[in-house]
Motif scaffolding. Structure first.
Motif, short mmCIF file in Angstrom:
data_model
loop_
_atom_site.label_atom_id
_atom_site.label_comp_id
_atom_site.label_asym_id
_atom_site.label_seq_id
_atom_site.Cartn_x
_atom_site.Cartn_y
_atom_site.Cartn_z
N LEU A 1 -0.93 -6.85 1.64
CA LEU A 1 -0.04 -5.69 1.68
C LEU A 1 1.41 -6.03 2.00
O LEU A 1 2.23 -5.13 2.15
CB LEU A 1 -0.57 -4.68 2.71
CG LEU A 1 -2.04 -4.28 2.57
CD1 LEU A 1 -2.41 -3.26 3.62
CD2 LEU A 1 -2.33 -3.77 1.16
N VAL B 1 -3.09 -4.72 -3.48
CA VAL B 1 -3.51 -3.73 -2.48
C VAL B 1 -5.02 -3.78 -2.29
O VAL B 1 -5.53 -3.76 -1.16
CB VAL B 1 -3.04 -2.32 -2.89
CG1 VAL B 1 -3.67 -1.26 -1.98
CG2 VAL B 1 -1.51 -2.22 -2.82
N THR B 2 -5.76 -3.84 -3.39
CA THR B 2 -7.22 -3.90 -3.30
C THR B 2 -7.67 -5.14 -2.54
O THR B 2 -8.66 -5.10 -1.79
CB THR B 2 -7.83 -3.90 -4.72
OG1 THR B 2 -7.40 -2.73 -5.42
CG2 THR B 2 -9.36 -3.91 -4.66
N ASP C 1 0.83 -1.21 0.00
CA ASP C 1 0.00 0.00 0.00
C ASP C 1 0.86 1.25 0.00
O ASP C 1 0.59 2.21 -0.74
CB ASP C 1 -0.95 0.00 1.20
CG ASP C 1 -0.24 -0.23 2.53
OD1 ASP C 1 0.90 -0.75 2.53
OD2 ASP C 1 -0.83 0.09 3.58
N THR C 2 1.91 1.25 0.81
CA THR C 2 2.84 2.40 0.83
C THR C 2 3.50 2.58 -0.53
O THR C 2 3.60 3.71 -1.05
CB THR C 2 3.91 2.19 1.92
OG1 THR C 2 3.27 2.05 3.18
CG2 THR C 2 4.87 3.36 1.96
N TYR D 1 2.41 1.59 -3.43
CA TYR D 1 1.38 2.03 -4.38
C TYR D 1 1.15 3.53 -4.26
O TYR D 1 1.09 4.25 -5.27
CB TYR D 1 0.08 1.26 -4.12
CG TYR D 1 -1.04 1.60 -5.08
CD1 TYR D 1 -1.17 0.92 -6.29
CD2 TYR D 1 -1.97 2.60 -4.78
CE1 TYR D 1 -2.20 1.23 -7.17
CE2 TYR D 1 -2.99 2.91 -5.65
CZ TYR D 1 -3.11 2.23 -6.85
OH TYR D 1 -4.11 2.55 -7.71
N GLU D 2 1.03 4.03 -3.03
CA GLU D 2 0.77 5.45 -2.82
C GLU D 2 1.92 6.31 -3.32
O GLU D 2 1.70 7.37 -3.92
CB GLU D 2 0.52 5.71 -1.33
CG GLU D 2 -0.82 5.15 -0.82
CD GLU D 2 -0.86 5.02 0.68
OE1 GLU D 2 0.10 5.49 1.35
OE2 GLU D 2 -1.86 4.46 1.20
N GLY E 1 -6.15 -6.43 -0.14
CA GLY E 1 -5.67 -6.37 1.24
C GLY E 1 -4.42 -7.17 1.50
O GLY E 1 -4.06 -7.41 2.66
N ARG F 1 -1.78 -2.86 -7.83
CA ARG F 1 -3.13 -2.38 -7.49
C ARG F 1 -4.01 -3.55 -7.03
O ARG F 1 -4.75 -3.43 -6.05
CB ARG F 1 -3.75 -1.68 -8.69
CG ARG F 1 -5.22 -1.30 -8.48
CD ARG F 1 -5.81 -0.68 -9.73
NE ARG F 1 -5.63 -1.49 -10.93
CZ ARG F 1 -6.35 -2.57 -11.20
NH1 ARG F 1 -7.29 -2.99 -10.36
NH2 ARG F 1 -6.14 -3.24 -12.31
#
Length: 502
Positions: free
Chosen positions: A273, A268-269, A240-241, A243-244, A271, A265
């Protein structure tokens, strides 16, 4: 007049903020740590007590020193207690709206001479500074996690930063026992801009079918000497980090390599991570139980044809002979001597399908690219049989090297990942964003790389990297793979080293 920093505020006492407060307190500065409420403040105090406790247990700090460090830190839930601070460092979540609101409030509270610093890892320092009446006194001071251990601090200047302030903050970082690098205000700064471009590119190559997850990780860890492969590192950072950060990079650069890979993506979607959820690119549930190594078996091969010239081909053939295999050498211009071989191995770092179609049995041809002292990229064309690939992998293993399976594409695995990363560093230097020495220092200290990108460039050779990028661009047609103008010009001018070119 040169500033002196003796009292420091830290807003946000999560793992990172607590670590930053500890770093300042260890250096003898008085620190005020601020959190949103009593529960968060209690957790922050707990982070500091645990971190300093571990240092005592490891003999890096005495109990008396721990007590002195903790006594230098005052804990509060009121931002108003920062009114007399010389410097305030923000370490709250990476949400621009939260940071801008905080800095507007700090601008109201803090004395006119105070410097306001953000620990953001990728957001615009300029946009944060614009919310204050003192944008010239707002700067980036990006520590790396864990702050008490990691030596690097990125000092980020904006177009309105007061002259001399970056040097003063860099001097403060040295006072803390850190190594500062000064860079401009571009998304991702130095480390994340280079690192996430490389990691995201690895995701794209995985999706393209170039090679498998484990093969890519092995190639970059054992072949290039990086501390870990890209997918292991992504799981450690957090998908997630990552991706951001890629989203932030892409919004600024519009470079396709910064657009988060679809597989990133999707994970991350879902969950998934990474380590913090127990699964990402890898499953981390059963860590610590490595599978037993398979016993080596000698492939049943009577004759191996080696295509290539120079000492590498001769050395490889000699290695086969020592291992008990009969080998015959040929050059690419004349494949006649290897036409009847059980396997035909082409030593090359370029696609080899053009040679396969010239053989009566093209399914026997496999490409090999020797990487470093221990890794061999095993290249299969669209015509290569699975049996031939397996036999060559076994052969490589018997010879004491680690095989990495990949498709017959420009750059294979290592060069397809390494050369664009080096090109990104040249572009960074070219635009005056940071010096070559600072970029090298940042990647060594921030990522644990054995060498910085410009040290790698000089070792590999500027012309070889330039030509490799041209081959990548010819195959993928991605503008990011086109050699940076500076690299092209230095090669044309016969300059052997970017670092010596200044």
């Amino acid at each position: 007049m040169k500033r002196t920093f003796e009292t420091v505020g830290v807003v946000g006492l999560g793992t990172m903020g607590a670590g930053i407060a500890e770093v300042f307190a260890r250096a003898g500065l008085r620190v005020t740590g601020v959190e949103a409420d009593e529960n968060a403040l209690s957790r922050g105090r707990g982070h500091l007590e645990s971190s300093t406790g571990r240092a005592v247990a490891r003999g890096r700090m005495t109990s008396e020193q721990q007590r002195e460090v903790l006594e230098r830190i005052a804990f509060t839930t009121s931002r108003e207690d920062l009114a007399d601070a010389d410097l305030v460092v923000e370490a709250i979540p990476e949400i621009m709206e939260f940071k801008r609101d905080l800095f507007a409030d700090l601008d109201r509270i803090c004395k006119p001479s105070a410097v306001l610093a953000t620990n953001t890892s990728s957001l615009s320092v300029t946009a944060i500074a614009a919310t204050t009446s003192r944008p010239g006194q707002v700067i980036g001071m990006h520590f790396f996690n864990p702050a008490p251990v990691m030596r690097l601090v990125e000092v980020i200047r904006t177009v309105v930063t007061e002259e001399g302030l970056p040097a003063e903050i860099a001097e403060l970082a040295r006072r803390l026992g850190k190594t500062p690098v000064v860079a401009g205000d571009r998304a991702g700064f130095v480390v994340n801009r280079l690192l996430l471009g490389y990691l995201n590119h690895a995701c794209h190559l995985l999706q393209s079918g170039l090679a498998g997850r484990d093969d890519i990780d092995t190639a970059m860890k054992l072949g290039v000497g990086l501390p870990m492969g890209p997918f292991t590192l992504l799981d450690l950072i957090g998908l997630d980090t990552s991706y951001e950060v890629c989203e932030v990079l892409f919004r600024e650069s519009r470079d396709r390599r910064h657009a988060p890979a679809p597989i990133l993506r999707e994970l991350v979607t879902a969950g998934l991570l990474g380590r913090k959820t127990g699964r990402g690119f890898f499953s981390h549930a059963g860590e610590g139980t490595a599978p037993a190594p398979e016993a080596l078996s000698k492939p049943a091969i009577s004759l191996v044809g080696i295509v290539g010239d120079g000492p590498a081909a001769a050395s490889f053939a000699a290695g086969l002979d020592t291992a008990g295999f009969k080998a015959v050498l040929a050059e690419a211009s004349d494949l006649g001597p290897v036409a009847d071989a059980d396997l035909v191995i082409v030593l090359s770092d370029a696609p080899v399908v053009e040679l396969a179609v010239r053989l009566p049995r093209p399914e026997r041809l496999v490409g090999l690219h020797l990487v470093g002292e221990s890794v061999t990229e095993v290249v299969s064309t669209v015509l290569t049989s699975a049996e031939a690939v397996t036999a060559v992998c076994d052969l490589v293993t018997v010879l004491g090297r680690t095989p990495v399976r990949c498709a017959d594409r420009a750059g294979l695995v290592v060069n397809a990942l390494l050369y664009p990363y080096l090109n990104d560093a040249v572009r960074m230097l070219e635009c005056g964003y940071a010096t070559a020495a600072d970029i090298d220092e940042a990647m060594r200290l921030g990522c644990g790389y054995p060498a910085g990108p410009f040290e790698m460039l000089d070792e590999i050779g500027l012309a070889k990297v330039r030509d490799g990028l041209r081959a990548l661009y010819a195959e993928y047609r991605d503008p990011a793979f086109a050699p940076a103008p500076l690299l092209d010009q230095l090669v044309t001018a016969g300059v052997p080293s970017i670092r010596s070119a200044g």
